[in-house]
Design an enzyme around this catalytic site. Structure first.
Site, PDB file in Angstrom:
ATOM      1  CG  ASP A  64     -34.302 -30.312  31.783  1.00 15.77           C
ATOM      2  OD1 ASP A  64     -34.221 -30.605  32.992  1.00 15.77           O
ATOM      3  OD2 ASP A  64     -35.308 -30.557  31.099  1.00 15.77           O
ATOM      4  CG  HIS A  65     -36.062 -28.530  35.515  1.00 14.69           C
ATOM      5  ND1 HIS A  65     -36.179 -29.443  34.509  1.00 14.69           N
ATOM      6  CD2 HIS A  65     -37.341 -28.230  35.879  1.00 14.69           C
ATOM      7  CE1 HIS A  65     -37.461 -29.682  34.278  1.00 14.69           C
ATOM      8  NE2 HIS A  65     -38.186 -28.958  35.088  1.00 14.69           N
ATOM      9  CG  ASP A 119     -41.293 -32.155  34.211  1.00 21.21           C
ATOM     10  OD1 ASP A 119     -40.474 -31.411  34.770  1.00 21.21           O
ATOM     11  OD2 ASP A 119     -42.246 -31.728  33.525  1.00 21.21           O
ATOM     12  NE  ARG A 379     -47.584 -26.364  35.198  1.00 23.37           N
ATOM     13  CZ  ARG A 379     -47.042 -27.540  35.485  1.00 23.37           C
ATOM     14  NH1 ARG A 379     -45.842 -27.592  36.011  1.00 23.37           N
ATOM     15  NH2 ARG A 379     -47.710 -28.647  35.285  1.00 23.37           N
ATOM     16  CB  SER A 535     -44.811 -28.696  39.390  1.00 21.32           C
ATOM     17  OG  SER A 535     -43.837 -29.545  39.941  1.00 21.32           O
ATOM     18  NE  ARG A 537     -42.419 -27.722  41.646  1.00 23.67           N
ATOM     19  CZ  ARG A 537     -42.524 -26.451  41.277  1.00 23.67           C
ATOM     20  NH1 ARG A 537     -42.760 -25.518  42.190  1.00 23.67           N
ATOM     21  NH2 ARG A 537     -42.377 -26.092  40.024  1.00 23.67           N
TER      22      ARG A 537
HETATM   23  C1  MIC Z   1     -42.514 -27.351  36.247  1.00 26.12           C
HETATM   24  O1  MIC Z   1     -42.726 -27.013  35.103  1.00 26.12           O
HETATM   25  O2  MIC Z   1     -43.159 -26.900  37.211  1.00 26.12           O
HETATM   26  C2  MIC Z   1     -41.445 -28.367  36.510  1.00 26.12           C
HETATM   27  C3  MIC Z   1     -40.352 -27.671  37.183  1.00 26.12           C
HETATM   28  O3  MIC Z   1     -40.958 -28.879  35.293  1.00 26.12           O
HETATM   29  C4  MIC Z   1     -42.067 -29.469  37.339  1.00 26.12           C
HETATM   30  C5  MIC Z   1     -41.146 -30.407  37.936  1.00 26.12           C
HETATM   31  C6  MIC Z   1     -40.413 -29.829  39.080  1.00 26.12           C
HETATM   32  O4  MIC Z   1     -40.994 -29.129  39.911  1.00 26.12           O
HETATM   33  O5  MIC Z   1     -39.232 -30.137  39.172  1.00 26.12           O
HETATM   34  C7  MIC Z   1     -43.173 -30.267  36.655  1.00 26.12           C
HETATM   35  O6  MIC Z   1     -43.829 -29.750  35.797  1.00 26.12           O
HETATM   36  O7  MIC Z   1     -43.465 -31.395  37.085  1.00 26.12           O
HETATM   37 FE1  SF4 Z   2     -38.917 -27.078  32.158  1.00 18.46          FE
HETATM   38 FE2  SF4 Z   2     -41.219 -27.538  33.450  1.00 18.46          FE
HETATM   39 FE3  SF4 Z   2     -40.802 -25.260  32.115  1.00 18.46          FE
HETATM   40 FE4  SF4 Z   2     -41.121 -27.489  30.789  1.00 18.46          FE
HETATM   41  S1  SF4 Z   2     -42.648 -26.509  32.080  1.00 18.46           S
HETATM   42  S2  SF4 Z   2     -39.580 -25.917  30.388  1.00 18.46           S
HETATM   43  S3  SF4 Z   2     -40.116 -28.960  32.113  1.00 18.46           S
HETATM   44  S4  SF4 Z   2     -39.704 -25.955  33.929  1.00 18.46           S
END
Ligand code: MIC
Ligand code: SF4
Length: 640
Positions: A64-65, A119, A379, A535, A537
């Site tokens: 999905d990302h 995540d 975010r 995140s 990550r």
């Molecule tokens: C995000 O919202 O920052 C992400 C992308 O969903 C991350 C995960 C990632 O960096 O792949 C998260 O929230 O953990």
């Molecule tokens: Fe995707 Fe992370 Fe954004 Fe949620 S916060 S929509 S999981 S990138």
């Protein structure tokens, strides 16, 4: 004394440690979730463990990302994920099926179960009373292998809700109010557990918006009870048999309680560049906006899009505004298509995007220079949108839609009475983009397909007893993992290629970092409070490790990032006296005898001739993990 809901679920799943707040415990994870941006690494690590099949009740791999597929890399990653799923007994949700957390909530999350996801917004599933925790990919890999998830037993903050939300005020405003009070670190060490008479006025999607964004307080997770509303939601998903009633005992003792009167809430906004910078909408009324984006795992539910449709019906997006919508799941797309809501949204001038993360993670739709961008996301870290000087504001779908019409921050309560949006009696789900696991004898024969961008994991050496090197970078408070390891359309495709992605470490802050780190054969990172928020990550630990970072020394850490550093063998150390932060500068030469990390830790600032005391709160298991060079080495040592 009775138990809270969280304590009940933990009691059912605890496999090691004492049921005492703050003590190191291990809990069994029933379900796991990965997404493509963290999943490739998690599965490379799972493969490295040499197991034959996942040992969980359910493991789901979502795509999905990163669905742009601007070249072969994404497509190769997707193909790798699909072959891994088939090989190891994992369920795959293909690109196009929707955003991991929304689909998890709709199709898989279950009351009373534990879920670990690579995540940070995994707690979305807390909307249906799942104890759902975000973690690094390696922790998820260990859980897939049947290993327990280690954490400090969190304290429980009861969030007592009373009253009912006024028209045009929704779940987003509730969580923004929580963030106004707790900011981005006040939830650390807690589970936010919602209770009280107010919850019965909140639909599952509203609850999930709240638990989703609870992550931004630094909380371990957030959870709602499972009640009649939960039952209806599961029924609408064809899963009524998975419903159980779950709530805290009447005499449950919360470690602390926050009171919120829903009736007194008003529309709220988080200002740039922090989800904790919350003010009331009133303060911003009239400010011109350039972009409005509806979507993300926080606000892309059926309910959210129906609200937008209600506001947009017969209206037009202001001509100076670019507006987008990304639905949370394919079921939602189908439902709003059939009932005409999509026509109202698109008819008003919204641009329809894919049901995926999209602009939330900087995959396109970067705002114009200096833009004011209003988003329903969770975010608004600096640069995350893809435009460094864009000003991103976080709001409810109600505010987003009305603001899109007016071209400036506008109060949806002006519209007048709101029509209640009922949850569908039956969701238009169809699981044709879900690929189910193969039986073990067939799975064993599946070949794993790797493209050229999928590089093997680097090997890491055990910790050396003395660490020497330069301070490579010194940063301030609330540094996010987006600062340490940015995402976006250029960098996200490199998630399975550690050497390549490491060239972007700290690129938002100081783009000379990677080269200096390699030239100097590594060194130290110095930071302030709440280092590594945001995140999950693990690349924000793995890539610095690859560049030779020897220790990270800060005032305090965010939970997931601290765990990720340990997983990759980087000692997460803190100043015994936070004011010592001022005594170290970039370029200082440091020497630290860590020994076995058990004795007193004094770091020498060689060029200044001064000494500073450091501390850590590492458990025995964590100490051993760091000594061996990280969790993979630790797991292998346990298995042998
Ligand atoms: C995000 O919202 O920052 C992400 C992308 O969903 C991350 C995960 C990632 O960096 O792949 C998260 O929230 O953990
Ligand atoms: Fe995707 Fe992370 Fe954004 Fe949620 S916060 S929509 S999981 S990138």
């Amino acid at each position: 004394m009775g138990l809270t809901l969280s304590e009940k679920i933990i009691r059912e799943h605890i496999v090691s440690g004492d049921e005492e707040k703050g003590s190191d415990i291990g809990i069994k994870m029933d379900q796991t979730l990965t997404q493509d941006a963290t999943g490739t690494m998690a599965y490379l690590q799972f493969e490295a463990m040499g197991l034959d099949r996942v040992k969980t009740e359910l493991s789901v791999s979502f795509i999905d990302h990163n669905t742009l597929q601007s070249d072969f890399k994404n497509a190769d990653d997707h193909r790798y994920l699909q072959s891994i799923a088939r090989r190891y007994g994992i369920t795959l949700s293909k690109a196009g099926n929707g955003i991991c957390h929304q689909v998890m909530l709709e199709r898989f999350a279950r009351p009373g179960k534990t879920l670990i996801g690579s995540d940070s917004h995994t707690p979305t599933a807390g909307g249906v009373a799942s104890l759902a925790i975000g973690a690094g990919g390696l922790d998820v890999a260990v859980s897939m292998g049947g290993g327990a998830f280690g954490l400090k037993y969190p304290k429980i903050m009861g969030v007592h809700l009373k009253g009912e939300l006024p028209d045009w005020v929704s779940g987003k405003d509730v969580i923004l109010e929580v963030l106004r009070r707790l900011d981005v670190k006040g939830g650390r060490g807690f589970i936010l557990e919602y209770f009280g008479p107010g919850i019965k006025s909140l639909s599952v999607p509203d609850r999930a918006t709240i638990t989703n964004m609870g992550t931004e307080t630094g909380a371990t997770t957030s959870i709602f009870p499972s009640d009649e509303i939960t039952r209806q939601f599961l029924k609408a998903q064809g899963r009524e048999d998975q419903w159980i009633e779950l709530k805290a005992d009447d005499d449950a003792a919360y470690d602390t309680v926050m009171e919120i009167d829903l009736s007194s809430l008003e529309p709220m906004v988080a200002k740039p560049h922090s989800p904790g910078a919350v003010v009331t909408l009133k303060e911003l009324l009239g400010m011109k906006v350039d972009q409005v984006c509806v979507g993300s795992c926080t606000n892309s539910s059926y309910r959210d899009l129906m609200v937008v449709a209600q506001i947009m019906k017969g209206k037009k997006v202001h001509q100076d505004v670019s507006a987008t919508v990304s639905p949370g799941s394919r079921a939602i797309v189908k439902m709003i298509t059939k009932n005409g809501a999509l026509a109202d949204i698109v008819g008003a001038g919204f641009r329809m995007l894919e049901n995926a993360c999209g602009p939330c993670i900087g995959m396109g739709l970067a705002p114009n220079t200096g833009a004011i961008s209003v988003r329903t996301f969770n975010r608004n870290f600096e640069g995350r949108s893809g435009t460094k000087d864009a000003q991103v504001y976080l709001v409810s779908p109600e505010i987003a839609a009305y603001t899109a019409i007016k071209g400036e921050f506008a109060d949806p309560r002006e519209i007048g009475q709101m029509h209640m949006i009922d949850e569908p009696e039956v969701y238009d789900y169809d699981d044709s983009l879900i690929v189910y696991p193969l039986p073990p004898d067939e799975a064993g024969k599946v070949e794993i397909l790797r493209g050229p961008n999928i590089k093997p994991l680097p090997d890491f050496q055990p910790l050396s007893p003395e660490l020497n090197g330069e301070v490579l970078i010194k940063v301030g408070d609330n540094i996010t993992t987006d600062h340490i390891m940015p995402a976006g359309a250029k960098i996200l495709p490199l998630r399975s290629n550690v050497p390549a992605i490491s060239e972007f470490v700290f690129s938002q802050v100081d783009n000379t970092f990677p080269q200096r780190a390699l030239e100097k054969k590594g060194g130290f990172v110095i930071g302030g409070d709440n280092y590594g928020q945001g995140s999950s990550r693990e690349h924000a630990a793995l890539a610095p490790k690859y560049l030779g970072v020897k220790a990270v020394i800060v005032k305090s850490f965010a939970r997931i990032h601290r765990a990720n550093l340990i997983n990759f063998g980087i000692p997460p150390l803190t100043f015994n006296d936070p004011s010592d932060y001022d005594k170290i500068e970039k370029g200082d030469q440091l020497k630290l005898e860590v020994g076995d990390l058990k004795g007193e830790l004094i770091i020498e600032v060689v060029n200044k001739g001064s000494k500073i005391k450091l501390v850590h709160d590492l458990s025995d298991r964590e100490l051993e993990t760091i000594r061996l060079g990280g969790t993979l080495n630790y797991t292998k040592s346990q298995l042998s």
